[in-house]
Each structure stands twice: as structure tokens, then as C-alpha cells.
Design an enzyme around this catalytic site. Structure first.
Site, short mmCIF file in Angstrom:
data_model
loop_
_atom_site.label_atom_id
_atom_site.label_comp_id
_atom_site.label_asym_id
_atom_site.label_seq_id
_atom_site.Cartn_x
_atom_site.Cartn_y
_atom_site.Cartn_z
N LYS A 145 -16.89 -16.43 20.31
CA LYS A 145 -17.17 -15.00 20.12
C LYS A 145 -16.42 -14.55 18.87
O LYS A 145 -15.21 -14.39 18.89
CB LYS A 145 -16.73 -14.18 21.34
CG LYS A 145 -17.07 -12.70 21.21
CD LYS A 145 -16.63 -11.90 22.44
CE LYS A 145 -17.23 -10.51 22.48
NZ LYS A 145 -16.89 -9.65 21.36
N GLU B 243 -23.18 -12.60 13.58
CA GLU B 243 -21.95 -11.81 13.39
C GLU B 243 -21.49 -12.03 11.95
O GLU B 243 -21.44 -13.17 11.48
CB GLU B 243 -20.89 -12.31 14.39
CG GLU B 243 -19.65 -11.47 14.46
CD GLU B 243 -19.76 -10.25 15.39
OE1 GLU B 243 -20.87 -9.93 15.88
OE2 GLU B 243 -18.72 -9.61 15.59
P1 ATP Z 1 -17.06 -6.00 22.08
O1 ATP Z 1 -16.50 -4.63 22.00
O2 ATP Z 1 -16.34 -6.95 23.00
O3 ATP Z 1 -17.36 -6.62 20.74
P2 ATP Z 1 -19.73 -5.06 22.42
O4 ATP Z 1 -19.89 -3.90 23.35
O5 ATP Z 1 -19.88 -4.81 20.97
O6 ATP Z 1 -18.39 -5.82 22.81
P3 ATP Z 1 -20.69 -7.20 23.91
O7 ATP Z 1 -22.02 -7.57 24.37
O8 ATP Z 1 -19.78 -6.76 24.95
O9 ATP Z 1 -20.80 -6.13 22.77
O10 ATP Z 1 -20.08 -8.43 23.13
C1 ATP Z 1 -20.93 -9.13 22.32
C2 ATP Z 1 -20.59 -8.83 20.87
O11 ATP Z 1 -19.84 -9.93 20.38
C3 ATP Z 1 -21.84 -8.78 20.07
O12 ATP Z 1 -22.29 -7.45 19.93
C4 ATP Z 1 -21.47 -9.42 18.75
O13 ATP Z 1 -21.09 -8.42 17.83
C5 ATP Z 1 -20.24 -10.24 19.06
N1 ATP Z 1 -20.43 -11.70 18.99
C6 ATP Z 1 -19.61 -12.57 18.35
N2 ATP Z 1 -19.99 -13.83 18.51
C7 ATP Z 1 -21.13 -13.80 19.27
C8 ATP Z 1 -21.99 -14.81 19.78
N3 ATP Z 1 -21.77 -16.11 19.57
N4 ATP Z 1 -23.06 -14.41 20.52
C9 ATP Z 1 -23.28 -13.10 20.77
N5 ATP Z 1 -22.50 -12.11 20.32
C10 ATP Z 1 -21.41 -12.45 19.58
#
Ligand code: ATP
Length: 590
Positions: A268, A321
Site C-alpha cells: 500500500k 498511486e
Molecule cells: P487511506 O486514507 O488509508 O489512504 P482511503 O480512504 O484514501 O484510505 P482506502 O480504500 O481506505 O482509501 O485505501 C486505499 C488507498 O490506498 C487508495 O485510495 C490508494 O490511494 C492507496 N493505495 C496505495 N497502494 C495501493 C494498492 N496497491 N492498491 C490499491 N490502493 C492503493
């Protein structure tokens, strides 16, 4: 014969949502029956927008221009308006009072919603020299024509603070239901059992792949709701809502949830979500998590994807990302470094912070949508469509294993590589791309989940206390505190908004407009008789508060509407409770 569907057995909030949907549905039905050409403006304005987010059309006016226009339209001084604004806390109310105390020589021409909407577009399109003055004159022309309560709503719309009190999902549901009533298209196909619910779902689903009211309303009016999925589909050039993940607290929880299904673990990355559209004509657009056009911020990314796509590829939509990257040392840099990049009209020669694209999904390739394919297939297409180049374009690092220790080790590797943790995704079954959805088929695992409350929370500051004495234990670093207080100073409002929920004993020194989203971590969530977050969800009249909150960062990529919902806060509280209970059970077993 307006229909009211009130289910007295349902939860209070649920029934509230149904009532609101009915009210909006009735409004939209009236428009469809009387002046269907008003439907597009009515829908946009009730969603607090003037155009789809990806078009980037914004009114671009501040309170100063509105105050100036109001003063000129009502024959008052700006100073008088400002004083009254301070008293009433709502510029709309000031406008209404100012207009109603004004004697009118002759009754102005009625102000139609189409005229208002058209003028808003003119305001948004003014640019360059004298544009503020021209914008002000457009506002003035609206105010001069406004009577009764119209000035109030025009001003609130101009400030994009209409806040009728319902979420966009309610508007979408109401739009679907209103379309069921339209005479020519009302008869549902025989397989549709609950037309109102299904129509609402159809519109929500279509909007998640094509967030464009112009197209959706036009198709609803011409072909009805049952034909909508055929008429409005995923279109390159219009960003789909990104698929999101649910938080989990540990590898064992993941193995429990994904028993018997194939899954993959990916790093991530801690950067900015981007959806990159490459169209047949060679043009590239980059959209943010919020569907805003970010292309001007990342010309280097435009160049990298154009260069690194293979020659067989004529069009694609990539989910990825964008991460700050030190190419000399070949390492990922923290998110804070990325946030120092300029936001608009960047030229490649001025770039100081390099960015690497970490690609993890492919939603469209050579004219074909891939949303309905499973992740394994989408990823194969991804791997065969691009060349990797270190520091410019890389595929998200991944591994496939269902061994607790291996996953744990992979998580440690991700943290060592400056990532936030892992995202674990189903590969084969239940593995389609789910636009706009926080899906159980994507689970996120952050290192510090195991140390405290699970995920961080995205919160909107709405009030603050002036610091007294030594500032300790507030969870802010000095310079961050300075920055935030400077930025929030312009958002101070004299009174809390009517829709803010706060305990009676909470009496902050200043109230703010809901404007920023802060990512906050905490040691614990506790039930609170004072604070009102998620009130009624875990306890009938107590809310939830945070113990030892810490500001992680501001989230410019999230709007206040996308902050953590009451449901998410309640879910986190319940998960934490279970976790504590699990721990106690484990201890007892020992
Ligand atoms: P956070 O605040 O933890 O970044 P969020 O609300 O933006 O969360 P989540 O679905 O909770 O979104 O977390 C996924 C986020 O992580 C995505 O929106 C993306 O920006 C990021 N990300 C980084 N690496 C990946 C990956 N390998 N696959 C999907 N998303 C990823």
C-alpha cells in the site's frame, strides 16, 4: 397521489433517509412533468455542483466579491453588509433581509432556475484580467432580479453551501424513483420485482461509472430508467469512482475473511491515488481520488505513461498511486514530500520532486472495458501493456500466499520500503472492479492497526479552543499548528451551522466552516456523554470520542463529505471492542 413510503419498523435514520428521498423524488417528478428542461439544473444545484467534477468548472468567487455585489445590488455599503454578516452568520440571510427592505420601482422578471444555472456557468468561465469584476457583475444581475427567499438561496449556492441535508446518494435514489413514474417509460421489465428500489440502485450504479448528470438526465428523459445502463456506460475521459478498501486489524482476520478464496497482497503505497486515461487520440488526463482533473500537476507522469505503454496499446485507463521518489537513491519518499509539489500548470523543467507511478489496476484497454473482469485478468493485461522503468513506472509489488508468517514478513518488507502497509485483494472470485465502493474484496492492513484503533479517521474541524498556557499533549507539532490555524482563520464563522451536531456543554471559542479534512490517529475510541460522533449508533444518546488524537496530515484529496461517516466510526468502535474482548479471551485461555 404523491407517494409516501414510510416504513415504521425501520431504524430512525433509515426512515429519515426514506422520507428525504420521497421529498426529493416528488420535487424531481414535478420538474419532469412541468419543465423537464429544468431537470439538469435542478439536479446539479441540489448536488451543490455546476458541472461534473472532472470538468473542473468552478465558480471561483470568494465572499469579498459576493459582498461587493450585494452592496451594489441593494444600495448598501460593504461595511454594513459585513457587520450584519457577523451578526447573522449567514450571508444568504443578510441578502434576503437586504432585498426585502429595499423598495422596488417595478417587479423584476421572474428568475428561472435555468437562468440562474446559466449565469453560474458564465461566472465560472470568466477568466483573466477583470474577471473578478465581471463575476461580481453577474452576481449583481442575479441579486437585482431576486425576490422573496431567492437571494438567500442564490447566495448559498454561490458559496456552495446549500447543504440541504442529504447526501448525493439520496439524490441519485430519488432521481431513479422519479423516473419510474414517467409515463412513457414507467413499465418495468417483468424481472424487476421492486421497481423503486431497483431504479434507485440502477441510477447509483450508473453514476458510479459515469458521474455526469448531463448524460444521465438526458438518457433518463429520453429512454427511461430501465434502459439507463445500456445508454450510459463507462466512458474513457470520464473518471469512475475509485474502488476503496476496508480496514482490517491483522493477518489472521484476513485469512478468516478470505477463507477458500484466492487473494493477492500488494504494497500500500503512500502517495496520491490517480486514474490515468489515455484516449485513442493520444491525449492523456489524470484524475484525483475525487475525480478532479490533475493533469496540469503531473506533466512528468503524462510523459512517462505515454513513453512506457507498449506500441500495441491504443487506449487505457490505469488505476495507480503516484509516489514521491528519489531516483538517485532508488527509494520512496514520504507523502509529505509529494504534497510540496505545485498544483497547477507545472512545467517539467521546474519539477523538484520526482514521482514514480505504482500501477495496480487496469480498467480499460484498447476500446474494451475491463471492470467486469476479475483482477487476475485485469492484472495480466496491465503487465503485458506497459514496460516498467525504475523510478518512473513500476507495477505494485505483490505476492500471493496464504501463509500467516509469509504475509507478516511481506508486511514488514512493505513498511521497510516506506509503504503504509498492504492491500489484500481477491483475485478470482468476487474480484471485479467495484467503482466508488469501499469493498470487502479489498482489505487494507497497516502496521499501526495492530497498535491502536485500526484505521486512522478522516475528520473535519468545525470548532476550536484558543490555547491556554503551555501547549502540551494536543497532538500537534508547533509548525503544523501554526499552518492549520492560519488556514482556518479564514473559515471562522460566527455561529455553528444548524446541521452541526455537538453536545450542549461543548462551547468552543471559534466555529469553522466545514472545509478541511484531517487524517487523525488515536489510541482508542471511547463512549462519550459529551461528544456526538456516531450518536445513536452504539449508544442511544452518547457519542464516540478519541483518546490521545494525533494529526497525521491534512487530506486535500478529500472533501468534507468524504470524511469518515458515523457508520465507519461506529464500526471501528465495535471492531475495537471485539478485539479487546478477543484479547481478554486469549488471556484467559493462557
Ligand atoms: P487511506 O486514507 O488509508 O489512504 P482511503 O480512504 O484514501 O484510505 P482506502 O480504500 O481506505 O482509501 O485505501 C486505499 C488507498 O490506498 C487508495 O485510495 C490508494 O490511494 C492507496 N493505495 C496505495 N497502494 C495501493 C494498492 N496497491 N492498491 C490499491 N490502493 C492503493
Amino acid at each position: 397521489m404523491w407517494k409516501q413510503r414510510l416504513n415504521h419498523n425501520c431504524h430512525k435514520e433509515e426512515s429519515g433517509r426514506i422520507v428525504k428521498t420521497d421529498i426529493v423524488c416528488n420535487l424531481l417528478r414535478t420538474v419532469i412533468y412541468t419543465t423537464p428542461e429544468d431537470l439538469v439544473p435542478v439536479v446539479y444545484l441540489s448536488a451543490n455542483r455546476i458541472a461534473p467534477a472532472h470538468e473542473g468548472l468552478e465558480l471561483g468567487i470568494g465572499d469579498a466579491s459576493i459582498i461587493k455585489a450585494l452592496a451594489e445590488a441593494c444600495g448598501r455599503t460593504e461595511q454594513q453588509i459585513r457587520i450584519q454578516y457577523k451578526e447573522k452568520g449567514d450571508l444568504g440571510l443578510v441578502a434576503k433581509a437586504s432585498r426585502s427592505s429595499q423598495s422596488m420601482m417595478r417587479k423584476p422578471e421572474p428568475l428561472t432556475i435555468r437562468k440562474v444555472f446559466k449565469t453560474f456557468h458564465l461566472i465560472a468561465k470568466e477568466s483573466g484580467k477583470d474577471s473578478q469584476d465581471k463575476k461580481k457583475n453577474h452576481i449583481k444581475s442575479l441579486l437585482v432580479a431576486a425576490t422573496d427567499c431567492e437571494p438567500l438561496y442564490i447566495i448559498r449556492l454561490l458559496q456552495t453551501k446549500l447543504r440541504i441535508g442529504y447526501a448525493e446518494q439520496t439524490l441519485l435514489a430519488a432521481l431513479g424513483q422519479a423516473a419510474v413514474y414517467t409515463e412513457e417509460h414507467s413499465k418495468p421489465p417483468p424481472e424487476i420485482k421492486s421497481p423503486f428500489e431497483e431504479a434507485a440502485q440502477i441510477v447509483k450504479k450508473v453514476y458510479s461509472v459515469l458521474p455526469d448528470y448531463d448524460k444521465i438526465v438526458a438518457a433518463l428523459l429520453s429512454d427511461g430508467v430501465w434502459e439507463l445502463p445500456k445508454k450510459c456506460d463507462f466512458t474513457p475521459g470520464v473518471p469512475v469512482g475509485p474502488m476503496l478498501s476496508k480496514a482490517t486489524k491483522g493477518v489472521s482476520e484476513i485469512l478468516n475473511k478470505f477463507q477458500d478464496v484466492e487473494f493477492t497482497c500488494e504494497y500500500k503505497y503512500d502517495g496520491e491515488r490517480a486514474q490515468i486515461h489515455y484516449l485513442e487520440n493520444g491525449s492523456v488526463e489524470i484524475y484525483s481520488r475525487n475525480a478532479e482533473r490533475n493533469t496540469g500537476k503531473f506533466p512528468d507522469v503524462v510523459a512517462a505513461v505515454s513513453r512506457l505503454k507498449k506500441t500495441t496499446v491504443s487506449s487505457f485507463i490505469l488505476d495507480c498511486e503516484l509516489v514521491a521518489y528519489d531516483r538517485a537513491k532508488q527509494r520512496i519518499l514520504p507523502f509529505q514530500v509529494l504534497s510540496t509539489r505545485a498544483r497547477k500548470n507545472v512545467s517539467i523543467s521546474d519539477i523538484k520532486v520526482d514521482v514514480c507511478v505504482f500501477a495496480f489496476d487496469l480498467l480499460y484497454l484498447n476500446g474494451q472495458a475491463l471492470l467486469q473482469e476479475n483482477l487476475r485478468i485485469r492484472r495480466e493485461h496491465l503487465y503485458t501493456s506497459f514496460e516498467e522503468e525504475s523510478g518512473f513506472f513500476q507495477f505494485a509489488t505483490s505476492t500471493t500466499s496464504n501463509d500467516v508468517e509469509e504475509i507478516q514478513k511481506f508486511l514488514d518488507q512493505a513498511i521497510d520500503a516506506s509503504c503504509e502497509g498492504l492491500i489484500i485483494k481477491t483475485l478470482h472470485e468476487d474480484a471485479t472492479y467495484e467503482p466508488s465502493k469501499r469493498s470487502l474484496n479489498w482489505l487494507k492492513l497497516k502496521k499501526d492497526y495492530m497498535e491502536n484503533i485500526g484505521d486512522s479517521l478522516d475528520l473535519v474541524p468545525i470548532g476550536a479552543f484558543h490555547g491556554r498556557g503551555k501547549r502540551t499533549g494536543t497532538g500537534f507539532k508547533e509548525e503544523v499548528l501554526e499552518e492549520r490555524s492560519t488556514s482556518l482563520r479564514s473559515k471562522v464563522i460566527p455561529k455553528p451551522k444548524s446541521y452541526y451536531q455537538y453536545g450542549e456543554s461543548t462551547n468552543p471559542d471559534v466555529w469553522f466552516e466545514a472545509s478541511e479534512v484531517w487524517e487523525v490517529k488515536a489510541a482508542d475510541l471511547t463512549i462519550s456523554p459529551v461528544y456526538r460522533a456516531a450518536v445513536g449508533k452504539v449508544d442511544s444518546n452518547k457519542g464516540i470520542s478519541l483518546r490521545f488524537p494525533r494529526l497525521v496530515r491534512v487530506r486535500p484529496d478529500k472533501a468534507p463529505e468524504q470524511a469518515s461517516s458515523s457508520e465507519q466510526v461506529a464500526e471501528m468502535y465495535t471492531a475495537q471492542k471485539h478485539n479487546h474482548n478477543d484479547k481478554q479471551d486469549d488471556d484467559e485461555d493462557d
